[in-house]
Design a protein around this motif. Structure first.
Motif, mmCIF file in Angstrom:
data_model
loop_
_atom_site.group_PDB
_atom_site.id
_atom_site.type_symbol
_atom_site.label_atom_id
_atom_site.label_comp_id
_atom_site.label_asym_id
_atom_site.label_seq_id
_atom_site.Cartn_x
_atom_site.Cartn_y
_atom_site.Cartn_z
ATOM 1 N N VAL A 184 7.901 11.059 -3.719
ATOM 2 C CA VAL A 184 7.583 9.909 -4.572
ATOM 3 C C VAL A 184 6.081 9.885 -4.818
ATOM 4 C CG1 VAL A 184 9.520 8.566 -3.687
ATOM 5 C CG2 VAL A 184 7.273 8.319 -2.626
ATOM 6 N N PRO A 185 5.622 9.296 -5.934
ATOM 7 C CA PRO A 185 4.176 9.143 -6.153
ATOM 8 C C PRO A 185 3.558 8.314 -5.033
ATOM 9 C CG PRO A 185 5.392 8.688 -8.168
ATOM 10 C CD PRO A 185 6.412 8.780 -7.073
ATOM 11 N N SER A 186 2.310 8.605 -4.701
ATOM 12 C CA SER A 186 1.641 7.889 -3.617
ATOM 13 C C SER A 186 1.204 6.494 -4.018
ATOM 14 C CB SER A 186 0.413 8.682 -3.145
ATOM 15 O OG SER A 186 -0.570 8.719 -4.162
ATOM 16 N N GLY A 187 1.103 6.235 -5.326
ATOM 17 C CA GLY A 187 0.552 4.966 -5.794
ATOM 18 C C GLY A 187 -0.947 5.014 -5.944
ATOM 19 N N ASN A 188 -1.566 6.124 -5.545
ATOM 20 C CA ASN A 188 -3.001 6.333 -5.697
ATOM 21 C C ASN A 188 -3.226 7.089 -6.991
ATOM 22 O OD1 ASN A 188 -5.671 7.510 -5.520
ATOM 23 N ND2 ASN A 188 -5.670 6.947 -3.360
ATOM 24 N N ASP A 189 -4.133 6.581 -7.835
ATOM 25 C CA ASP A 189 -4.339 7.179 -9.160
ATOM 26 C C ASP A 189 -5.202 8.428 -9.134
ATOM 27 O OD1 ASP A 189 -2.920 5.048 -10.162
ATOM 28 O OD2 ASP A 189 -4.713 3.847 -10.520
ATOM 29 N N VAL A 190 -5.762 8.788 -7.985
ATOM 30 C CA VAL A 190 -6.711 9.898 -7.908
ATOM 31 C C VAL A 190 -5.982 11.155 -7.464
ATOM 32 C CG1 VAL A 190 -8.814 10.763 -6.867
ATOM 33 C CG2 VAL A 190 -8.569 8.309 -7.346
ATOM 34 N N GLY A 191 -5.998 12.201 -8.325
ATOM 35 C CA GLY A 191 -5.460 13.484 -7.932
ATOM 36 C C GLY A 191 -3.942 13.525 -7.876
ATOM 37 N N ALA A 192 -3.431 14.730 -7.570
ATOM 38 C CA ALA A 192 -1.984 14.951 -7.500
ATOM 39 C C ALA A 192 -1.501 14.613 -6.102
ATOM 40 C CB ALA A 192 -1.663 16.397 -7.871
ATOM 41 N N ARG A 193 -1.453 13.313 -5.779
ATOM 42 C CA ARG A 193 -1.050 12.887 -4.449
ATOM 43 C C ARG A 193 0.372 12.342 -4.481
ATOM 44 N NH1 ARG A 193 -5.566 9.453 -1.455
ATOM 45 N NH2 ARG A 193 -4.275 10.158 0.293
ATOM 46 N N THR A 203 1.922 -0.795 -1.887
ATOM 47 C CA THR A 203 2.898 0.002 -2.618
ATOM 48 C C THR A 203 4.311 -0.322 -2.125
ATOM 49 O OG1 THR A 203 2.665 1.839 -1.052
ATOM 50 C CG2 THR A 203 1.334 1.923 -3.065
ATOM 51 N N THR A 204 5.253 -0.216 -3.045
ATOM 52 C CA THR A 204 6.670 -0.357 -2.733
ATOM 53 C C THR A 204 7.387 0.837 -3.332
ATOM 54 O OG1 THR A 204 6.556 -2.771 -2.717
ATOM 55 C CG2 THR A 204 8.720 -1.778 -2.995
ATOM 56 N N VAL A 205 8.220 1.490 -2.541
ATOM 57 C CA VAL A 205 8.911 2.701 -2.971
ATOM 58 C C VAL A 205 10.379 2.390 -3.234
ATOM 59 C CG1 VAL A 205 9.706 4.983 -2.225
ATOM 60 C CG2 VAL A 205 7.339 4.280 -1.801
ATOM 61 N N PHE A 206 10.878 2.890 -4.353
ATOM 62 C CA PHE A 206 12.305 2.867 -4.654
ATOM 63 C C PHE A 206 12.783 4.314 -4.712
ATOM 64 C CE2 PHE A 206 11.076 -1.275 -6.369
ATOM 65 C CZ PHE A 206 12.101 -2.089 -5.902
ATOM 66 N N LEU A 207 13.653 4.682 -3.801
ATOM 67 C CA LEU A 207 14.190 6.036 -3.837
ATOM 68 C C LEU A 207 15.143 6.167 -5.029
ATOM 69 C CD1 LEU A 207 14.848 6.575 -0.030
ATOM 70 C CD2 LEU A 207 12.850 7.250 -1.382
ATOM 71 N N PRO A 208 15.149 7.337 -5.714
ATOM 72 C CA PRO A 208 14.576 8.587 -5.226
ATOM 73 C C PRO A 208 13.136 8.897 -5.619
ATOM 74 C CG PRO A 208 15.937 9.007 -7.146
ATOM 75 C CD PRO A 208 16.064 7.543 -6.865
ATOM 76 N N SER A 209 12.517 8.211 -6.624
ATOM 77 C CA SER A 209 11.226 8.744 -7.067
ATOM 78 C C SER A 209 10.317 7.742 -7.765
ATOM 79 C CB SER A 209 11.456 9.927 -8.024
ATOM 80 O OG SER A 209 12.201 9.521 -9.154
ATOM 81 N N VAL A 210 10.385 6.449 -7.409
ATOM 82 C CA VAL A 210 9.562 5.442 -8.086
ATOM 83 C C VAL A 210 8.672 4.744 -7.067
ATOM 84 C CG1 VAL A 210 9.578 3.263 -9.368
ATOM 85 C CG2 VAL A 210 11.218 5.063 -9.944
ATOM 86 N N THR A 211 7.393 4.578 -7.406
ATOM 87 C CA THR A 211 6.456 3.814 -6.586
ATOM 88 C C THR A 211 5.820 2.731 -7.452
ATOM 89 O OG1 THR A 211 5.963 5.735 -5.205
ATOM 90 C CG2 THR A 211 4.408 3.913 -5.117
ATOM 91 N N LEU A 212 5.881 1.469 -6.981
ATOM 92 C CA LEU A 212 5.294 0.348 -7.698
ATOM 93 C C LEU A 212 4.096 -0.189 -6.924
ATOM 94 C CD1 LEU A 212 8.464 -1.777 -8.608
ATOM 95 C CD2 LEU A 212 7.387 0.002 -9.977
ATOM 96 N N ARG A 213 3.167 -0.801 -7.637
ATOM 97 C CA ARG A 213 2.095 -1.556 -6.990
ATOM 98 C C ARG A 213 2.661 -2.933 -6.628
ATOM 99 N NH1 ARG A 213 -3.649 -1.117 -9.572
ATOM 100 N NH2 ARG A 213 -3.434 0.874 -8.518
ATOM 101 N N SER A 214 2.770 -3.201 -5.340
ATOM 102 C CA SER A 214 3.493 -4.391 -4.858
ATOM 103 C C SER A 214 2.918 -5.685 -5.410
ATOM 104 C CB SER A 214 3.468 -4.428 -3.327
ATOM 105 O OG SER A 214 3.880 -3.200 -2.771
#
Length: 360
Positions: free
Chosen positions: A277-286, A322-333
């Motif tokens: 899942v995306p890290s929620g950090n906008d910097v780099g491919a994290r 951050t809040t993660v929804f599987l399989p591949s979504v990350t939201l800013r809480s």
């Protein structure tokens, strides 16, 4: 008085767009002169600089700038479907299992800010939505079975050969973020017992199979690889053991390991699943890797994927907003205070029920 004199007086009474215009000032009997500006005549280089700054924040701001006037449109690049600068990466389609058939627009939400957009998509009588690739929608035509990519913000289409599922766009970009060649579209195709990864360039008539020999499925067991995540022009897949692999398209399409579990974490069982899942950090491919286990996969642990050092490190989600929804979504809480609980991961399918009524 002659006609020439009358015309001269009338012309003298007019004010051009660049002449000072008297504006009354509160508390003063004397009007203050304020110069009007013709913003459509900004230097093209200056318009480009402003557009690039807006694009670095969000592609919607870039599109709004181009909509102001024709000179500004002529001074900026037309957003194309497969140019990674114009991918609507932060915009997520919040939809039911099928697209709306009532003619009303679909709701899109910005995972960083919580902002929403209503966008009318192609009629579901013609297209079926399958998945998301860095903000691009993967659609299948119901009559021809052809697959296409749609940028929902620009409504630009790119046709692809037939097939569907988890998708990514692999790009070879220069220092300015511009593609050196046509990006390659990657699909991770999953069935209950098998997984295949294929890729194609726009205009190809056939999909090419990605060599997965380094992570073969074990006979009579669940697939070693399932799903995948597109991150800034690269496509990654997790295996069941919690390792991370990348799809390389040149010279031949193949999987390569970029980070492996170590020590006790390297052990895996049949009831374990891994998700990127995306890290929620906008910097780099994290990105983050979540491993789930137990009945219904209700337990999970989180790792930060360190691509630079090619390793996985345990990660605490507490305080990350951050809040993660599987399989591949990350939201800013903090952008969804009335919808989600911060710093946790929801199991697959919970996002639709939580968003129901508010965003759907």
């Amino acid at each position: 008085m002659s006609r020439v004199d009358k015309r001269s007086r009338r012309a003298a009474g007019r004010t051009s767009a660049t002449e000072p215009v008297p504006v009354p000032v509160a508390g003063s009997d004397c009007p203050q002169l304020v110069e009007e500006r013709d913003w459509a005549q900004l230097l093209p280089d200056l318009v480009c600089k402003i557009a690039d700054d807006l694009l670095s924040d969000d592609v919607t701001e870039y599109i709004r700038l181009r909509a102001v006037c024709k000179p500004w449109r002529n001074s900026t690049s037309v957003p194309s479907t497969l140019d990674p600068r114009f991918f609507p990466r932060q915009w997520l389609l919040i939809a039911e299992e099928k697209l709306r058939r009532d003619g009303k627009p679909e709701r899109f939400v910005n995972v960083r800010t919580g902002a929403t957009l209503r966008i009318c998509l192609p009629t579901p009588k013609e297209y079926t939505y399958h998945c998301n690739a860095e903000g691009l929608l993967v659609l299948c035509h119901s009559l021809t079975d052809t697959v296409c990519l749609l940028n929902p913000l620009t409504m630009a289409f790119t046709d692809l050969p037939m097939m569907s599922t988890a998708a990514g766009v692999v790009t070879d970009i220069d220092n300015l973020g511009r593609p050196r060649s046509n990006p390659t579209v990657v699909l991770s195709l999953n069935s209950r017992m098998h997984t295949a990864i294929v890729c194609a360039l726009p205009g190809d008539s056939l999909w090419r199979a990605v060599d997965m020999s380094c992570a073969d499925d074990i006979e009579c067991e669940l697939p070693a690889i399932r799903g995948g995540l597109a991150v800034q022009g690269r496509f990654f897949v997790p295996n069941r053991a919690g390792d991370v692999l990348e799809v390389e398209v040149r010279p031949q399409p193949r999987l390569t390991y970029v980070a492996r579990q170590a020590g006790d974490e390297a052990e895996s069982g049949l009831n374990e699943r891994s998700y990127l899942v995306p890290s929620g950090n906008d910097v780099g491919a994290r990105m983050l890797l979540l491993r789930t286990w137990g009945p219904g996969n209700i337990h999970y642990e989180v790792f930060m994927v360190d691509l630079g050092n090619r390793r996985l490190t345990p990660h605490e989600m507490g305080g990350t907003d951050t809040t993660v929804f599987l399989p591949s979504v990350t939201l800013r809480s903090s952008a969804f205070p009335n919808v989600v609980v911060a710093n946790i991961a929801y199991l697959k399918g919970h996002m639709r029920s939580l968003m129901q009524g508010l965003y759907i």
